[in-house]
Design an enzyme around this catalytic site. Sequence first.
Site, PDB file in Angstrom:
ATOM      1  N   HIS A  59       3.418  -7.570   7.623  1.00  0.00           N
ATOM      2  CA  HIS A  59       2.136  -7.034   7.121  1.00  0.00           C
ATOM      3  C   HIS A  59       0.950  -7.943   7.384  1.00  0.00           C
ATOM      4  O   HIS A  59       0.840  -9.022   6.808  1.00  0.00           O
ATOM      5  CB  HIS A  59       2.220  -6.733   5.625  1.00  0.00           C
ATOM      6  CG  HIS A  59       1.264  -5.691   5.185  1.00  0.00           C
ATOM      7  ND1 HIS A  59       1.559  -4.350   5.170  1.00  0.00           N
ATOM      8  CD2 HIS A  59      -0.028  -5.770   4.792  1.00  0.00           C
ATOM      9  CE1 HIS A  59       0.515  -3.656   4.764  1.00  0.00           C
ATOM     10  NE2 HIS A  59      -0.472  -4.500   4.533  1.00  0.00           N
ATOM     11  N   ASP A  61      -3.440  -7.250   8.031  1.00  0.00           N
ATOM     12  CA  ASP A  61      -4.483  -6.210   8.039  1.00  0.00           C
ATOM     13  C   ASP A  61      -5.585  -6.421   9.072  1.00  0.00           C
ATOM     14  O   ASP A  61      -6.698  -5.919   8.892  1.00  0.00           O
ATOM     15  CB  ASP A  61      -5.113  -6.120   6.639  1.00  0.00           C
ATOM     16  CG  ASP A  61      -4.250  -5.327   5.678  1.00  0.00           C
ATOM     17  OD1 ASP A  61      -3.971  -4.158   5.978  1.00  0.00           O
ATOM     18  OD2 ASP A  61      -3.843  -5.870   4.634  1.00  0.00           O
ATOM     19  N   GLU A 163       0.260   1.979   6.117  1.00  0.00           N
ATOM     20  CA  GLU A 163       0.279   1.579   4.708  1.00  0.00           C
ATOM     21  C   GLU A 163      -0.295   2.670   3.810  1.00  0.00           C
ATOM     22  O   GLU A 163      -1.418   2.598   3.331  1.00  0.00           O
ATOM     23  CB  GLU A 163      -0.493   0.267   4.507  1.00  0.00           C
ATOM     24  CG  GLU A 163      -0.261  -0.291   3.107  1.00  0.00           C
ATOM     25  CD  GLU A 163      -1.090  -1.524   2.811  1.00  0.00           C
ATOM     26  OE1 GLU A 163      -2.025  -1.816   3.569  1.00  0.00           O
ATOM     27  OE2 GLU A 163      -0.789  -2.183   1.807  1.00  0.00           O
ATOM     28  N   HIS A 190      -0.135   4.134  -1.191  1.00  0.00           N
ATOM     29  CA  HIS A 190      -0.873   2.886  -1.365  1.00  0.00           C
ATOM     30  C   HIS A 190      -1.170   2.774  -2.859  1.00  0.00           C
ATOM     31  O   HIS A 190      -0.255   2.933  -3.662  1.00  0.00           O
ATOM     32  CB  HIS A 190      -2.134   2.844  -0.471  1.00  0.00           C
ATOM     33  CG  HIS A 190      -2.777   1.491  -0.498  1.00  0.00           C
ATOM     34  ND1 HIS A 190      -4.000   1.249  -1.050  1.00  0.00           N
ATOM     35  CD2 HIS A 190      -2.310   0.283  -0.080  1.00  0.00           C
ATOM     36  CE1 HIS A 190      -4.272  -0.053  -0.979  1.00  0.00           C
ATOM     37  NE2 HIS A 190      -3.259  -0.658  -0.388  1.00  0.00           N
ATOM     38  N   HIS A 231       4.371  -0.939  -2.962  1.00  0.00           N
ATOM     39  CA  HIS A 231       3.289  -0.132  -3.557  1.00  0.00           C
ATOM     40  C   HIS A 231       3.765   1.059  -4.382  1.00  0.00           C
ATOM     41  O   HIS A 231       2.961   1.653  -5.100  1.00  0.00           O
ATOM     42  CB  HIS A 231       2.301   0.403  -2.499  1.00  0.00           C
ATOM     43  CG  HIS A 231       1.256  -0.586  -2.091  1.00  0.00           C
ATOM     44  ND1 HIS A 231       0.227  -0.943  -2.921  1.00  0.00           N
ATOM     45  CD2 HIS A 231       1.101  -1.304  -0.950  1.00  0.00           C
ATOM     46  CE1 HIS A 231      -0.532  -1.830  -2.296  1.00  0.00           C
ATOM     47  NE2 HIS A 231      -0.020  -2.079  -1.103  1.00  0.00           N
ATOM     48  N   HIS A 252       5.769  -5.759   1.884  1.00  0.00           N
ATOM     49  CA  HIS A 252       5.023  -6.880   1.302  1.00  0.00           C
ATOM     50  C   HIS A 252       5.091  -6.808  -0.221  1.00  0.00           C
ATOM     51  O   HIS A 252       4.181  -6.295  -0.862  1.00  0.00           O
ATOM     52  CB  HIS A 252       3.579  -6.931   1.821  1.00  0.00           C
ATOM     53  CG  HIS A 252       2.759  -5.679   1.627  1.00  0.00           C
ATOM     54  ND1 HIS A 252       3.156  -4.436   2.053  1.00  0.00           N
ATOM     55  CD2 HIS A 252       1.538  -5.490   1.054  1.00  0.00           C
ATOM     56  CE1 HIS A 252       2.219  -3.545   1.735  1.00  0.00           C
ATOM     57  NE2 HIS A 252       1.236  -4.164   1.127  1.00  0.00           N
ATOM     58  N   ASP A 359       0.721 -10.281   4.258  1.00  0.00           N
ATOM     59  CA  ASP A 359      -0.426  -9.507   3.769  1.00  0.00           C
ATOM     60  C   ASP A 359      -1.756 -10.237   3.947  1.00  0.00           C
ATOM     61  O   ASP A 359      -2.664 -10.069   3.128  1.00  0.00           O
ATOM     62  CB  ASP A 359      -0.235  -9.115   2.290  1.00  0.00           C
ATOM     63  CG  ASP A 359      -0.966  -7.821   1.924  1.00  0.00           C
ATOM     64  OD1 ASP A 359      -1.669  -7.276   2.783  1.00  0.00           O
ATOM     65  OD2 ASP A 359      -0.827  -7.384   0.773  1.00  0.00           O
TER      66      ASP A 359
HETATM   67 ZN   LIG Z   1      -0.672  -3.537   0.368  1.00  0.00          ZN
END
Ligand SMILES: [Zn+2]
Length: 432
Positions: A59, A61, A163, A190, A231, A252, A359
């Site tokens: 993970h 972003d 995600e 999410h 999540h 994550h 993350d």
């Molecule tokens: Zn997340």
Amino acid sequence: MLSRRRFLEQTSLFAGSAILANSVLAGANAANQDPLVPDPKLLARAEALLEKAPLIDTHNDLPSMFLETKAGDLTSFDMSVVQPTLCADIPRLREGCVGAQYWSIWVESATQKTHTSLHEALREFDVAQRFINSRPELEQARTADDIDRIHLSGRIACLFGVEGGHMIENSPAALRTFYQLGARYMTLTHWDNVDWADAATDRPEHYGLTEFGERVVKEMNRLGMFADISHVSPDTMLDTLRVTRAPVIFSHSNAFAIDPHPRCVPDDVLRLMPANGGVVHVNFIWEFVSPKYPEWQQKRTAALKDLHARLDTDQAIAKGIADWEKANVPPRGTISDVADHIDHIRKVASVDHIGIGSDFYDVTPGSMVVGLEDVTRYPYLFAELLRRGYSDEDVLKIAGRNHLRAMRQMEKVAAELQKSEAPLITEGLKAK
Ligand SMILES: [Zn+2]
């Protein structure tokens, strides 16, 4: 941002920082005990193992950062040099020994209200794909064998993880299209519930997966895409583990027993991982790591309520909470706390079910735990695990081999299911 070597030379620079003074220095300076200043031999051993593993992070972003900072204009960034405004670039990925990276395809779950999730998801796929195509050091991987081959060639293998199930807008056609684009996991929710699954951080609505949600998970099994249960609510975790035919992942997530945050994984779910064959990839964001976070957050919420009751303007309230945070420094946690999560998951689920899902998502100081501030820092975590007595074999497994094992199993299940199951063509019901 200091490079790893510069950091070792200049740890005194950090000694003045408020964060360190609060959370790390206490009792830390016995030789080789401080995970921020590991034994150089352990660090070298960790680096050698990560180069071999390969290190797979599930993970990061970066695609969202491209879109948020320069609307996806990649000519604004020279990724061959360190980019202080981004959470990754080629030199720092190399320094961190990253062998394979899942780039997160993420859009706000609020976009489901405006029915723009799929549109925004396509922009994320597009920018991530353009990034991979723009760099000779990167190559897209679609299988576990691809990851091994690309890693051996000296490049960094790239995959996509979606995600949030809101991005398929209740359409299995969109799910299959994401697979074709290279997505190898989808996080079922999410932050908010979707029409077919409950999130950990929303009110219970479906109490797990709906019937359509179960069909989505089964279609993911048939395609060869991990059902990612980071999540989601514990009910959704348990429903997914009940219906899946393939290993799942937490891309994550950490252990609830260490940090009782709703985003973390309870022990009763961890205990099911050996039977499923899946992997819990641990996360470095301080709120999901620090055992002291939930208590601090409760006090902060109470302080905020009090400010709202006493003050009239947003400005005054913002200043009040900033002053409160100065007086009550966030208990950010350290590398050592991340290692505690790994220890706990090892105790409950075994070392065969642990991976890494950092993350990294921004460059704000303090977002991640102390010692794991950026993508150069993975070797420090593994040096700490070696110091705690983890074997070379354990390190290889946590770094990437557990993920590869689960991925090969998932691919095998998909190949079997494709012989007997038809693609799901029923669309899910959309909320108004
Ligand atoms: Zn997340």
